[in-house]
Design a protein around this motif. Structure first.
Motif, PDB file in Angstrom:
ATOM      1  N   PHE A 297       0.838  -1.202   0.000  1.00 59.72           N
ATOM      2  CA  PHE A 297       0.000   0.000   0.000  1.00 59.72           C
ATOM      3  C   PHE A 297       0.874   1.254   0.000  1.00 59.72           C
ATOM      4  O   PHE A 297       0.619   2.202  -0.745  1.00 59.72           O
ATOM      5  CB  PHE A 297      -0.917  -0.005   1.224  1.00 59.72           C
ATOM      6  N   HIS A 298       1.916   1.219   0.833  1.00 58.92           N
ATOM      7  CA  HIS A 298       2.797   2.380   0.881  1.00 58.92           C
ATOM      8  C   HIS A 298       3.492   2.597  -0.458  1.00 58.92           C
ATOM      9  O   HIS A 298       3.647   3.729  -0.921  1.00 58.92           O
ATOM     10  CB  HIS A 298       3.845   2.209   1.991  1.00 58.92           C
ATOM     11  N   HIS A 299       3.921   1.496  -1.080  1.00 59.00           N
ATOM     12  CA  HIS A 299       4.572   1.619  -2.392  1.00 59.00           C
ATOM     13  C   HIS A 299       3.631   2.260  -3.413  1.00 59.00           C
ATOM     14  O   HIS A 299       4.060   3.047  -4.264  1.00 59.00           O
ATOM     15  CB  HIS A 299       5.027   0.251  -2.885  1.00 59.00           C
ATOM     16  N   MET A 300       2.328   1.948  -3.302  1.00 59.36           N
ATOM     17  CA  MET A 300       1.349   2.467  -4.250  1.00 59.36           C
ATOM     18  C   MET A 300       1.211   3.982  -4.150  1.00 59.36           C
ATOM     19  O   MET A 300       1.013   4.670  -5.152  1.00 59.36           O
ATOM     20  CB  MET A 300      -0.004   1.794  -4.011  1.00 59.36           C
ATOM     21  N   ILE A 301       1.328   4.541  -2.930  1.00 53.02           N
ATOM     22  CA  ILE A 301       1.094   5.982  -2.754  1.00 53.02           C
ATOM     23  C   ILE A 301       2.369   6.737  -2.380  1.00 53.02           C
ATOM     24  O   ILE A 301       2.325   7.944  -2.134  1.00 53.02           O
ATOM     25  CB  ILE A 301       0.021   6.239  -1.683  1.00 53.02           C
ATOM     26  N   SER A 302       3.518   6.051  -2.337  1.00 57.75           N
ATOM     27  CA  SER A 302       4.747   6.653  -1.804  1.00 57.75           C
ATOM     28  C   SER A 302       5.233   7.869  -2.589  1.00 57.75           C
ATOM     29  O   SER A 302       5.942   8.723  -2.041  1.00 57.75           O
ATOM     30  CB  SER A 302       5.866   5.613  -1.746  1.00 57.75           C
ATOM     31  N   LYS A 303       4.846   7.974  -3.855  1.00 55.34           N
ATOM     32  CA  LYS A 303       5.308   9.102  -4.667  1.00 55.34           C
ATOM     33  C   LYS A 303       4.425  10.345  -4.505  1.00 55.34           C
ATOM     34  O   LYS A 303       4.680  11.373  -5.131  1.00 55.34           O
ATOM     35  CB  LYS A 303       5.347   8.696  -6.141  1.00 55.34           C
ATOM     36  N   VAL A 324       1.794   0.704  10.682  1.00 55.83           N
ATOM     37  CA  VAL A 324       1.905   1.906   9.864  1.00 55.83           C
ATOM     38  C   VAL A 324       3.219   2.585  10.250  1.00 55.83           C
ATOM     39  O   VAL A 324       3.396   3.017  11.398  1.00 55.83           O
ATOM     40  CB  VAL A 324       0.714   2.851  10.110  1.00 55.83           C
ATOM     41  N   ASP A 325       4.118   2.640   9.320  1.00 55.64           N
ATOM     42  CA  ASP A 325       5.449   3.193   9.591  1.00 55.64           C
ATOM     43  C   ASP A 325       5.369   4.720   9.581  1.00 55.64           C
ATOM     44  O   ASP A 325       5.361   5.351   8.534  1.00 55.64           O
ATOM     45  CB  ASP A 325       6.442   2.698   8.526  1.00 55.64           C
ATOM     46  N   MET A 326       5.328   5.321  10.775  1.00 55.28           N
ATOM     47  CA  MET A 326       5.155   6.769  10.894  1.00 55.28           C
ATOM     48  C   MET A 326       6.373   7.532  10.363  1.00 55.28           C
ATOM     49  O   MET A 326       6.241   8.631   9.834  1.00 55.28           O
ATOM     50  CB  MET A 326       4.891   7.148  12.345  1.00 55.28           C
ATOM     51  N   GLU A 327       7.552   6.955  10.527  1.00 53.69           N
ATOM     52  CA  GLU A 327       8.750   7.629  10.020  1.00 53.69           C
ATOM     53  C   GLU A 327       8.689   7.742   8.500  1.00 53.69           C
ATOM     54  O   GLU A 327       9.018   8.794   7.925  1.00 53.69           O
ATOM     55  CB  GLU A 327      10.004   6.872  10.447  1.00 53.69           C
ATOM     56  N   THR A 328       8.244   6.680   7.852  1.00 53.99           N
ATOM     57  CA  THR A 328       8.110   6.707   6.395  1.00 53.99           C
ATOM     58  C   THR A 328       7.065   7.724   5.971  1.00 53.99           C
ATOM     59  O   THR A 328       7.246   8.443   4.982  1.00 53.99           O
ATOM     60  CB  THR A 328       7.730   5.310   5.875  1.00 53.99           C
ATOM     61  N   TYR A 352       8.094  -0.018  18.968  1.00 54.93           N
ATOM     62  CA  TYR A 352       9.050   0.121  17.860  1.00 54.93           C
ATOM     63  C   TYR A 352       8.763   1.385  17.062  1.00 54.93           C
ATOM     64  O   TYR A 352       9.672   2.137  16.707  1.00 54.93           O
ATOM     65  CB  TYR A 352       8.963  -1.110  16.954  1.00 54.93           C
ATOM     66  N   SER A 353       7.477   1.637  16.789  1.00 50.96           N
ATOM     67  CA  SER A 353       7.088   2.792  15.993  1.00 50.96           C
ATOM     68  C   SER A 353       7.434   4.092  16.692  1.00 50.96           C
ATOM     69  O   SER A 353       7.956   5.026  16.073  1.00 50.96           O
ATOM     70  CB  SER A 353       5.588   2.734  15.701  1.00 50.96           C
ATOM     71  N   LEU A 354       7.165   4.171  18.033  1.00 48.19           N
ATOM     72  CA  LEU A 354       7.395   5.416  18.756  1.00 48.19           C
ATOM     73  C   LEU A 354       8.864   5.655  19.080  1.00 48.19           C
ATOM     74  O   LEU A 354       9.247   6.778  19.437  1.00 48.19           O
ATOM     75  CB  LEU A 354       6.557   5.423  20.039  1.00 48.19           C
TER      76      LEU A 354
END
Length: 436
Positions: A297-303, A324-328, A352-354
């Protein structure tokens, strides 16, 4: 006596003023009323208003929900009433005939209504069941029509080379029976269509068809709801808004030129979702009640570096260890101003996320929610607040069950206490709670 005279004088003055209004203005007033019953009553005011009804009325609506008497009349009496009303006008531009829960009409009067108005009509909203069934596409005027909303009908035998709608900009089909091929032909016959709404269609597929393929170079806004298909391929070079709701699809593929600005997905089951590689213009992504694989999903909208709104609500991860990778998100979407998140929190993934180093510099509205509240939710809220330095508004959404155990009540109490304490540090942030 003085009161009676005063009221009489006001009445006479109003009559004089109405008589002085230009007949074209009166026609606009009557058109704003819309509902046929109200128009007929108002037009009885005086001779000039009757003239405005006949010559300058451009909008007329028959809706069975507007007037209970519609349900009390026999079908034949209702047909006569609608026929007499329409035939007293001479230049209708917008006609709405919405007859829910009314018995089938005879085909002849309905055809007469459509034929009488076909040269002037620009908008047609049509929900009428007839016996026998008529081909609405064949009967309605096509040269000037700009808006066509059809419900509870059957469409067949489309010939795009002949049945063209050169001016149509908005097409809505609701509870329509149509083949995939005819729908494709119909869209081809509308070279200027910009808005397409498909709701609860009964789509017939031929043995030779494995997918439904639609092509429209002018389409800007597509909304699809309650449709089941194996494969849906849309080629639309100008599409800006795509909304999918309550659909079951194996494959959905958008072929375009990267013009998409809004993507909204709600309660959709799809195995393969492809909106193309060019997503640079995406501004809003709204996904709810949906199973996602975060990496794909992230790859689909990453741009989508221009993304300003991201909503992931009630999402379920395909892999339990995914988050959900907040840093990304902070890196890929630097212009993000509105972030909405609601998904099951797991202690290891949350920690891990925080622990990651990220900051959502431009987020001014943060919306967080739970379906089952745990003590992790307070930690999540606190962690995200620290990373939104310019936040102005925080919205907390929660589901509170009617039958609550002692443990659930304690968790909710602990959360309330922690939020009250936490928000003392963020007095500039407006906090809103929404429970259901």
């Amino acid at each position: 006596m003085n009161t009676i005279n005063l009221q009489m004088n006001k009445f006479l003055i109003s009559i004089i003023l109405m008589e002085r209004l230009p007949v074209e203005v009166i026609g606009n007033i009557l058109s704003r009323l819309g509902a046929a019953r109200d128009v007929v009553i108002a037009s009885a005011t005086c001779r000039k208003w009757r003239e405005a009804w006949r010559v300058h009325l451009h909008t007329l609506s028959f809706n069975s929900n507007d007037w209970p008497v519609y349900h009390e009349l026999t079908t034949s009496r209702l047909e006569i009433l609608i026929t007499q009303t329409i035939f007293q006008t001479t230049g209708l531009q917008c006609l709405s005939i919405i007859m829910d829960d009314v018995d089938e009409f005879s085909a002849a009067p309905v055809i007469a209504w459509l034929m009488y108005t076909r040269d002037s009509l620009r908008q047609l909203h049509y929900n009428v069941r007839t016996s026998p069934t008529i081909n609405i596409i064949e009967k309605c005027g096509r040269q000037k029509l700009q808006v066509l909303n059809l419900s509870h009908n059957t469409i067949s035998g489309i010939e795009p080379s002949y049945q063209r709608f050169p001016c149509l900009k908005s097409l809505s089909l609701s509870h329509i029976s149509i083949s995939a091929l005819d729908l494709s032909y119909l869209l081809t016959a509308c070279p200027k269509v910009e808005i397409l709404t498909l709701l609860s269609l009964e789509i017939a597929m031929s043995d030779a068809q494995a997918s439904m393929e639609l092509n429209s170079p002018s389409l800007k806004d597509l909304s699809v709801e309650a449709i089941s298909l194996e494969k849906f391929i849309l080629e639309a070079d100008s599409l800006e808004k795509l909304q999918l709701k309550d659909c079951t699809l194996e494959v959905f593929e958008l072929v375009g030129k990267g013009t998409l600005k809004l993507l909204k997905i709600d309660d959709v089951s799809v195995i393969q979702l492809d909106i193309g590689e060019n997503t640079e213009n995406l501004e809003v992504v709204d996904v709810s009640n949906f199973t996602i694989m975060w990496t794909k999903f992230h790859h689909m909208i990453s741009k989508a570096s221009r993304l300003r709104g991201l909503r992931l609500w009630g999402v379920v991860f395909d892999d339990e260890d995914e988050i959900v990778d907040m840093e990304t998100i902070s890196v890929c979407f630097p212009q993000l101003i509105h972030l909405s998140l609601c998904y099951d929190l797991k202690e290891g993934s949350l920690q891990y996320s925080l622990q990651r180093s990220f900051e959502l510099k431009n987020v001014i509205m943060l919306e967080l929610g739970w379906t089952v509240i745990t003590d992790l939710f307070s930690q999540w809220v606190a962690g995200l607040l620290e990373r939104c330095p310019h936040l102005r508004k925080l919205i907390i959404n929660g589901v509170v069950s009617e039958a609550k155990s002692h443990e659930e009540c304690q968790v909710l109490a602990n959360f309330t206490t922690s939020i009250v304490s936490l928000m003392r540090k963020y007095l500039h942030v407006d906090v809103q709670f929404e429970y259901e």
